[in-house]
Scaffold this active site. Structure first.
Site, mmCIF file in Angstrom:
data_model
loop_
_atom_site.group_PDB
_atom_site.id
_atom_site.type_symbol
_atom_site.label_atom_id
_atom_site.label_comp_id
_atom_site.label_asym_id
_atom_site.label_seq_id
_atom_site.Cartn_x
_atom_site.Cartn_y
_atom_site.Cartn_z
ATOM 1 N N THR A 14 0.822 -1.213 0.000
ATOM 2 C CA THR A 14 0.000 0.000 0.000
ATOM 3 C C THR A 14 0.857 1.264 0.000
ATOM 4 O O THR A 14 0.334 2.374 -0.010
ATOM 5 C CB THR A 14 -0.903 0.023 1.254
ATOM 6 O OG1 THR A 14 -0.052 -0.203 2.394
ATOM 7 C CG2 THR A 14 -1.964 -1.062 1.198
ATOM 8 N N CYS A 133 18.184 4.948 -3.155
ATOM 9 C CA CYS A 133 17.721 5.593 -4.404
ATOM 10 C C CYS A 133 18.762 6.536 -5.006
ATOM 11 O O CYS A 133 19.040 6.504 -6.209
ATOM 12 C CB CYS A 133 16.422 6.341 -4.123
ATOM 13 S SG CYS A 133 16.435 7.284 -2.590
ATOM 14 N N HIS A 246 14.657 12.497 -8.067
ATOM 15 C CA HIS A 246 15.808 13.009 -7.322
ATOM 16 C C HIS A 246 16.810 13.602 -8.312
ATOM 17 O O HIS A 246 17.063 13.019 -9.375
ATOM 18 C CB HIS A 246 16.527 11.885 -6.581
ATOM 19 C CG HIS A 246 15.795 11.342 -5.376
ATOM 20 N ND1 HIS A 246 14.577 11.801 -4.947
ATOM 21 C CD2 HIS A 246 16.157 10.354 -4.509
ATOM 22 C CE1 HIS A 246 14.216 11.116 -3.862
ATOM 23 N NE2 HIS A 246 15.153 10.232 -3.583
HETATM 24 P P1 A2P Z 1 0.327 0.212 5.774
HETATM 25 O O1 A2P Z 1 -0.256 1.015 4.634
HETATM 26 O O2 A2P Z 1 -0.607 -0.884 6.209
HETATM 27 O O3 A2P Z 1 0.834 1.057 6.892
HETATM 28 P P2 A2P Z 1 5.385 4.238 2.573
HETATM 29 O O4 A2P Z 1 6.838 3.993 2.353
HETATM 30 O O5 A2P Z 1 4.716 4.850 1.403
HETATM 31 O O6 A2P Z 1 5.129 4.961 3.857
HETATM 32 O O7 A2P Z 1 4.716 2.779 2.743
HETATM 33 C C1 A2P Z 1 5.154 1.866 3.693
HETATM 34 C C2 A2P Z 1 4.534 0.509 3.407
HETATM 35 O O8 A2P Z 1 4.995 -0.410 4.369
HETATM 36 C C3 A2P Z 1 3.023 0.503 3.505
HETATM 37 O O9 A2P Z 1 2.496 -0.421 2.588
HETATM 38 C C4 A2P Z 1 2.810 0.023 4.931
HETATM 39 O O10 A2P Z 1 1.582 -0.598 5.146
HETATM 40 C C5 A2P Z 1 3.905 -0.991 5.049
HETATM 41 N N1 A2P Z 1 4.237 -1.267 6.450
HETATM 42 C C6 A2P Z 1 4.700 -0.401 7.370
HETATM 43 N N2 A2P Z 1 4.887 -1.012 8.566
HETATM 44 C C7 A2P Z 1 4.532 -2.302 8.382
HETATM 45 C C8 A2P Z 1 4.498 -3.458 9.228
HETATM 46 N N3 A2P Z 1 4.859 -3.396 10.510
HETATM 47 N N4 A2P Z 1 4.065 -4.630 8.683
HETATM 48 C C9 A2P Z 1 3.703 -4.694 7.399
HETATM 49 N N5 A2P Z 1 3.711 -3.642 6.543
HETATM 50 C C10 A2P Z 1 4.118 -2.461 7.028
#
Ligand code: A2P
Length: 341
Positions: A14, A133, A246
């Protein structure tokens, strides 16, 4: 014969990079049998779109990787630290976009245009690290110059977009721009200061010597990917109010002299590089040109006359694509072509 297809998990499905990973898997027609989108409990009940289908997001747990052959991780370092070894133990190959394993000597750190051969080391731990990156787009340009003229020293300053921080940072910049237009106060949450109409010389945490972790990633990862510990690198990394893409001002000193013309010739033929260097025509790389594409753009190539063999370059790439998702999927493509057959 029917092409082999793979069950592919996207951890962080997500998020900003996860979303791009699924888009690129689809765009490049990666042979996906089953897509397994994984995220945190916050995403329970959500779904993602893949090849026209709505696929429910599952909450990541220790059993998420059963029957999965390839796992693309982009959910933060602590999630990778805990779950990448679990995924590897259950038999899948992990391509990890975080910094958790990048400097582990038993984990390859790969940019396909630079050191694709290093992938074979994945057999040790079942993990391949995707570099930072800003490092990826820099080494894509430096490697062909290094091969010709041997780079001794690199001085780099970055202008990094907010999407590198993730989805919340994209929303924060947008909200602050709206607030500014409406004459309201800017409210920083993700960053320590307002990012709209500002520049933050602060990416990731500070070390005691005053450098940031992002800066030291560029120093250390460059040596590992280029397989040359003698290259001296120093970096200043800056967050700027750009959504995507970037930019980097890079100064190099080489052992052998490289003229601007030679550098342009080398880079015009370099894999993954787009030379865009015609100042008279106002042609130079910019985030709005690079965003959404696959290439690393280079321009503003000038001789640095303050040293014997010096060049200045301006390099721009889409940080979510070449800087993250695309590079990871290019790694996975080599993996299935040369290793998982
Ligand atoms: P979620 O949307 O459920 O929080 P970004 O880098 O755009 O902030 O996205 C981080 C991604 O990593 C998101 O999909 C987030 O899910 C996921 N994420 C963050 N913490 C966890 C966790 N503890 N377990 C699984 N997925 C995670």
């Amino acid at each position: 014969m029917r092409e082999r297809r793979y069950n592919v998990a996207v951890v962080g499905a997500t998020g900003a990079v996860g979303t791009e990973m699924m888009r690129i898997l689809e765009e490049r027609n990666f042979p996906v049998e089953r897509l397994v989108p994984l995220a945190s409990e916050r995403s329970a009940g959500k779904s993602v779109k893949f090849k026209g289908e709505e696929i429910p997001v599952k909450v990541l747990d220790e059993r998420s990787f059963e029957g999965v052959q390839i796992a693309l991780f982009s959910a933060g370092g602590s999630v990778s630290e805990r779950f990448a070894p679990i995924a590897a133990r259950s038999g899948c190959v992990v391509v990890d976009n975080t910094s958790a394993f990048r400097m582990d000597p038993d984990v390859p750190l790969v940019v396909p245009e630079v050191n694709p051969h290093a992938i074979s080391l994945y057999k040790k731990k079942g993990i391949i690290a995707n570099p930072n990156c800003s490092t990826i787009q820099m080494v894509v340009v430096l490697k062909p110059l290094h091969d010709r003229a041997r780079i001794r020293r690199v001085v780099v300053s970055t202008y990094q977009s907010v999407s590198g921080t993730g989805m919340r940072a994209i929303l924060e910049l947008e909200a602050q721009v709206r607030a500014w237009v409406e004459g309201k106060a800017l409210e920083p949450k993700v960053y320590p200061h307002p990012i709209a109409f500002n520049c933050l010389p602060h990416i990731d945490v500070f070390f005691e010597d005053g450098y940031t972790k992002e800066e030291m990633k560029m120093v250390n990862e460059t040596k590992k990917i280029m397989e040359d510990e003698t290259i001296r690198v120093t970096a200043t990394t800056v967050r700027v109010p750009v959504f995507r893409g970037h930019s980097e001002a890079i100064n190099i000193e080489t052992e052998r002299k490289l003229t601007v013309q030679e550098a342009r010739e080398i880079l015009s033929r370099a894999p993954g590089v787009k030379l865009w260097d015609d100042p008279a025509e106002k042609k130079y790389p910019m985030p709005i040109l690079a965003a959404g594409g696959d290439e690393t753009w280079v321009g503003r190539i000038r001789e640095d006359t303050s040293v014997e063999n010096g060049l200045n370059l301006w390099v721009v790439a889409d940080n979510l694509r070449k800087g993250a998702a695309l590079n990871a999927i290019q790694i996975a493509e080599i993996l299935i072509r040369d290793y998982l057959v």
